[in-house]
Motif scaffolding. Structure first.
Motif: not given
Lengths: 331, 655
Positions: B276-284, B333-336, B338-345, B378-385
């Motif tokens: 069993v392998t964990a299935l996790t995806w990032g921003l890209r 590279r990550s949602f985190a 991206l969030e920082q970039w949005f915030k700054d902008l 919304r996709c916590a567990g699948l999509v990682t920050d």
């Protein structure tokens, strides 16, 4: 075009007519006569009453048949006939007749054919009225030709008389086919055979212990006076006293009337059959009565299933209807 | 030829009212003949056509029984209204069994004539091969037959084969199975067919793998565990030449629960975790499929333009904007990130009082930020920050391997995302011929949910349509299942070369899609036993009924009882559970010692990296991941220093 609508027999009839036309182009073919002659030729025998020679007791009386119905018949025998006019030659009909007979044997409550059924096809005509060429043409058709020239020496006869004569000859052939099968049964088998009609026509069948004839038509009633009232008054499951049926041309047999169904609301003959069995060698009132009771119980057991949708279902047993259906299919 | 095949069991009959045609004929049989709806028969003609005696094969589609009665009333009268007295009758009424059969094949094929009158025989194995045109692909040198089950009638037990060229492509492809829940054995049928496919898929056609989406319960969670089968099933396996064993190679993929620690699958028992392998995806991985998660209202043209901009210019690229974000450099590279970039902008834009940035209105930027940032929630567990990725082994797929992706516990959006991305990736790799296998079967259950016949057009439905219409050219084959075929998009089921039907619902059978079936066939479908299927295949001109064995696989229910789902545990215990398959010598004490000084998110990041890399020395690698991150110390602001006034206050050239 009605060729497709007709049964195989009719198609054979058409082929026969074509053949006939090729041999004798002048012959007038009947191409529009779908109805069998049996339906248009009335039974010419007058209804009559004949006094009965009672064998069981001294007078005709009603007797209730006691006991359980027993399906003892091993087989059923019946025959059929169909005749049609295929052509007229100067007003003289040429009749094509088909007679057939079959014994349907009962095994595990289902009916199957015993031995080979008899199917015969013949041409019937008053050959006296034909030229030698026409007679040769008839013989060339490959079917047996039966000369139905009546005994009368009159130079010309009504075509209907000639036609009726032919039908009666077909009827005789049918009876012969039935008789043939019945005799074959008596020769090979010992179990009871239910025959549709009388048994007195054959000296072998009429004396056999394994044949029972059941007559449905009553143009001749073997009773007069009070005896007649006794027969009409029979109720369901009752039979008349046994009497002897004799005829100069036939073998004497023992007979009795049996009511299969309650006639209330119907005519006096409703559900009424006349049974024929071999006549005892010595008149013995003590034995003929129980025999009649036993055979009556056999017949009453055949009251179901009904022979519907046949119109004669009140008197006809299902085994006989099955014979007729079988013969209808093979002829 | 068997005795049964030599003895006629019926005769063809035709009347003006009920004539025979080139595609249908009638025959009668004795009352005890082993004929029923679905039976395949052979008619021997009497005449030669083009020098060959005509021979017709048909399958029974309707049956009639009647007696010489004209009205039921006659029977009632005959028995005085008492049914009990019927058994006392001395003679049974004449009864006929009349059957209607649909023509499967005529020999010779030309000229196509009405079926002749002749003897009817029960078809034997050889007859069935000819009747179903299986002789073409079962011949030596052209064996592409895939057993789907066994046809059973009278004394005949004949395996029925599908043509691999028409099941996997390239001639036709795809398989669809429909039937009511619980009784139609849809999942069992798919498991059996995959087993048969893996056994009989011709070598010359190359390698094959299967990707199965487990969308409900434990259905597909124990494909590698043996299940109980009986002797009857074993006989079916033997007849079909398939080993009664579970799948040898199965890989499971499941996302984490929202805690990021426990696997979100019913196959989380420690004893089964080795594959069993964990299935996790990032921003890209996610951003490319943002359309799946964002509905039309969310993504208008303006928002779409901004998302494209982010995808093209921001993610995984060095980004700086000296005008608005002076001195700041980003590599998102990550949602985190991206969030920082949005915030700054947004802070910068608000500070400057700008209404727009690079043609994008500030409201659009806020909206996109809101929607994208929401995805990881919304996709916590699948999509990682944090951008860590655990994925299917695209590029190294193995022959005869089943890859199961358990999305049963995911939200609908997340299921769609998984589905869309996996299928798209499969397609991309198959196009480039670098997936690792030549053919992939994708199994999707509940198709009426993903490709409904009505409702708005979704990304997933479009993708399924594309897969159904063009997948076979790539080797990407859809095996799909649903309860109601009528509720699935017509183009998806219409493109399925092979269709299977289990027990059907009567309401479903009343829909127009089933009008081609005779009433008797519909009745049979509505009463099918478990383990029976009706098969439609391009080579078969009529539907055929077959029986298939129970899969030699542990049933989901049994598996869930035998291997109960792991309980939620501490972070350390979860770490042990996930890392132990890589190194069985790991202990809870060792893990507790290693992680005690680290933040939870760092520990999870280290675990993800270890699972992704699968190093030979797990202990060292895992520790290295933690060690590489130096704990940050709070930065105390430096005391403000009053600048030296170097110019007069009113100097217009001053700083």
């Amino acid at each position: 075009m009605t060729v497709v609508l007709r049964a195989a027999t009719d198609q054979g009839l058409l082929a026969l007519q074509r053949q006939l036309r090729a041999l004798a182009p002048d012959i007038a073919l009947v191409t529009n006569g779908d109805q069998a002659l049996e339906r248009v030729t009335p039974d010419a025998r007058p209804p009559r009453l004949v006094g009965a020679d009672v064998m069981e007791g001294s007078v005709m009386r009603a007797r209730r048949v006691f006991g359980d119905h027993e399906a003892a018949f091993a087989a059923f025998l019946d025959g059929t006939q169909t005749s049609r006019v295929v052509a007229y030659v100067d007003g003289t009909p040429i009749v094509h007749g088909t007679v057939a007979a079959v014994v349907r044997m009962r095994r595990n409550r289902r009916l199957t054919t015993w031995h080979r059924p008899i199917v015969r096809r013949r041409l019937y005509a008053c050959l006296r009225a034909f030229t030698p060429e026409q007679v040769r043409a008839l013989h060339a058709l490959g079917l047996e030709v039966v000369d139905t020239t009546p005994a009368s020496q009159e130079p010309a006869l009504h075509p209907f008389i000639l036609r009726d004569e032919a039908v009666h000859r077909v009827q005789e052939d049918r009876e012969e086919a039935e008789r043939e099968l019945a005799e074959r049964w008596c020769h090979h088998e010992r179990e009871p055979l239910f025959i549709d009609g009388g048994i007195s026509g054959s000296d072998k069948v009429a004396v056999s212990a394994c044949t029972v004839g059941v007559v449905k038509s009553h143009r001749t009633l073997y009773a007069e006076g009070d005896a007649l009232q006794t027969i009409f008054g029979l109720r369901s499951g009752e039979r008349s006293s046994v009497f002897r049926v004799t005829s100069p041309k036939r073998i004497p047999v023992a007979s009795w009337y049996l009511r299969l169904r309650d006639p209330l609301g119907y005519d006096p003959m409703w559900g009424l059959v006349r049974v024929e069995i071999a006549c005892p060698a010595h008149i013995d009132a003590d034995s003929v009565g129980p025999t009649a009771d036993r055979v009556s119980l056999w017949i009453l057991a055949e009251a179901t299933p009904l022979a519907l949708p046949d119109g004669r279902w009140d008197k006809m047993v299902y085994g006989i209807r099955d014979c007729e259906e079988f013969l209808h299919a093979v002829t | 030829m068997t005795t049964a095949a030599l003895t006629p069991l019926g005769r063809v009959v035709a009347t003006e009212r009920r004539p025979n045609t080139p595609h249908e004929f009638h025959f009668w049989t004795s009352l005890d003949s082993p004929v029923g709806v679905g039976t395949i028969v052979r008619v021997e003609g009497k005449y030669t056509i083009n020098g060959q005696i005509t021979r017709v094969y048909g399958v029974v589609v309707e049956g009639f029984s009647y007696s010489d009665l004209q009205s039921p009333l006659h029977d009632v009268l005959g028995h005085d209204g008492s049914p009990a007295s019927a058994s006392l009758a001395s003679t049974e009424r004449a009864e006929i069994r009349l059957y209607t059969a649909a023509v499967l094949r005529q020999l010779p094929d030309e000229p196509l004539q009405p079926v002749p009158l002749g003897d009817v025989h029960l078809a034997d194995d050889a007859d069935i091969a000819v009747a179903l045109r299986m002789d073409g692909y079962l011949a030596d040198g052209a064996r592409t037959g895939i057993p789907i089950g066994v046809y059973h009638a009278g004394g005949t037990d004949a395996p029925i084969y599908l043509d691999a060229d028409f099941l996997i492509g390239p001639e036709a492809a795809h398989l669809n199975i429909t039937g009511v829940s619980g009784l139609a054995t849809k999942t069992s049928a798919i498991e059996w067919i995959l087993a048969s496919l893996f056994t009989h898929f011709p070598e010359q056609k190359g390698s094959i793998a299967a990707v199965c989406f487990n969308v409900k319960g434990p259905d597909l969670c124990f494909l590698d565990q043996p299940g109980e089968i009986d002797e009857r099933d074993r006989a079916l396996y033997e007849k079909c030449g398939v080993s009664p064993a579970p799948f040898g190679n199965v890989q499971y993929f499941a996302p984490y629960k929202s805690d990021g620690v426990s696997l979100n699958t019913l196959r989380s028992n420690e004893a089964l975790l080795d594959n069993v392998t964990a299935l996790t995806w990032g921003l890209r991985e996610v951003l490319q499929y943002a359309e799946v998660l964002l509905n039309k209202d969310d993504v208008d043209a303006k928002a779409d333009a901004l998302i494209d901009f982010i995808r093209e210019r921001i993610v995984d690229r060095d980004f700086h904007d000296e005008l608005v974000l002076p001195g700041k450099r980003y590599r998102v590279r990550s949602f985190a990130d991206l969030e920082q970039w949005f915030k700054d902008l947004l802070v910068a834009l608000e500070h400057r009082g700008n209404e727009s940035w690079r043609t994008h209105h500030i409201a659009t930027i806020r909206k996109v930020r809101n929607r994208l940032s929401n995805i990881s929630t919304r996709c916590a567990g699948l999509v990682t920050d944090d951008g860590n990725v655990g994925d299917l082994p695209f590029g190294s797929f193995q022959d005869r391997t089943v890859y199961v992706i358990d999305v049963a516990s995911l939200e609908e959006d997340a299921q769609d995302l998984v589905f869309a991305r996996v299928v798209t990736k499969l397609r991309e790799h198959l196009e480039k011929r670098d997936l690792g296998v030549k053919h992939v079967v994708v199994f999707v259950d509940e198709l009426n949910k993903y490709a409904p016949s009505d409702g708005q057009d979704t990304y997933v439905r479009k993708m399924l349509l594309d897969l159904a219409e063009r997948g076979r050219y790539l080797g990407l084959v859809l095996f799909s299942a649903q309860q109601f075929r009528s509720q699935v998009h017509r183009r998806v089921v219409g493109n399925s070369g092979t269709a299977l039907y289990g027990r059907m619902d009567a309401d479903e059978l009343a829909t127009p899609g089933y009008s081609v079936l005779s009433p008797a066939v519909k009745t049979k479908l509505a009463t099918l036993e478990k383990g029976q299927l009706m098969v439609r295949h391009p080579h078969f001109t009529q539907p055929i009924f077959v029986r298939f064995p129970r899969p030699a696989i542990m049933r989901g229910r049994d598996g869930a009882e035998r291997y109960p789902q792991a309980q939620d545990v501490t972070l350390e215990a979860a770490l042990l559970r996930s890392l132990r398959p890589l190194d069985p010598t790991l202990t809870l004490n060792w893990i507790q010692d290693v992680v005690v000084l680290h933040e939870e998110e760092d520990v999870i990041r280290a675990r993800n990296a270890t699972l992704r890399e699968r190093p030979s020395d797990v202990r060292r690698f895992f520790k290295a991941q933690l060690a590489s991150r130096v704990p940050t110390t709070p930065v105390t602001p430096r005391p403000m220093v009053t600048p030296i006034r170097s110019a007069p206050a009113d100097d217009p050239y001053g700083p």
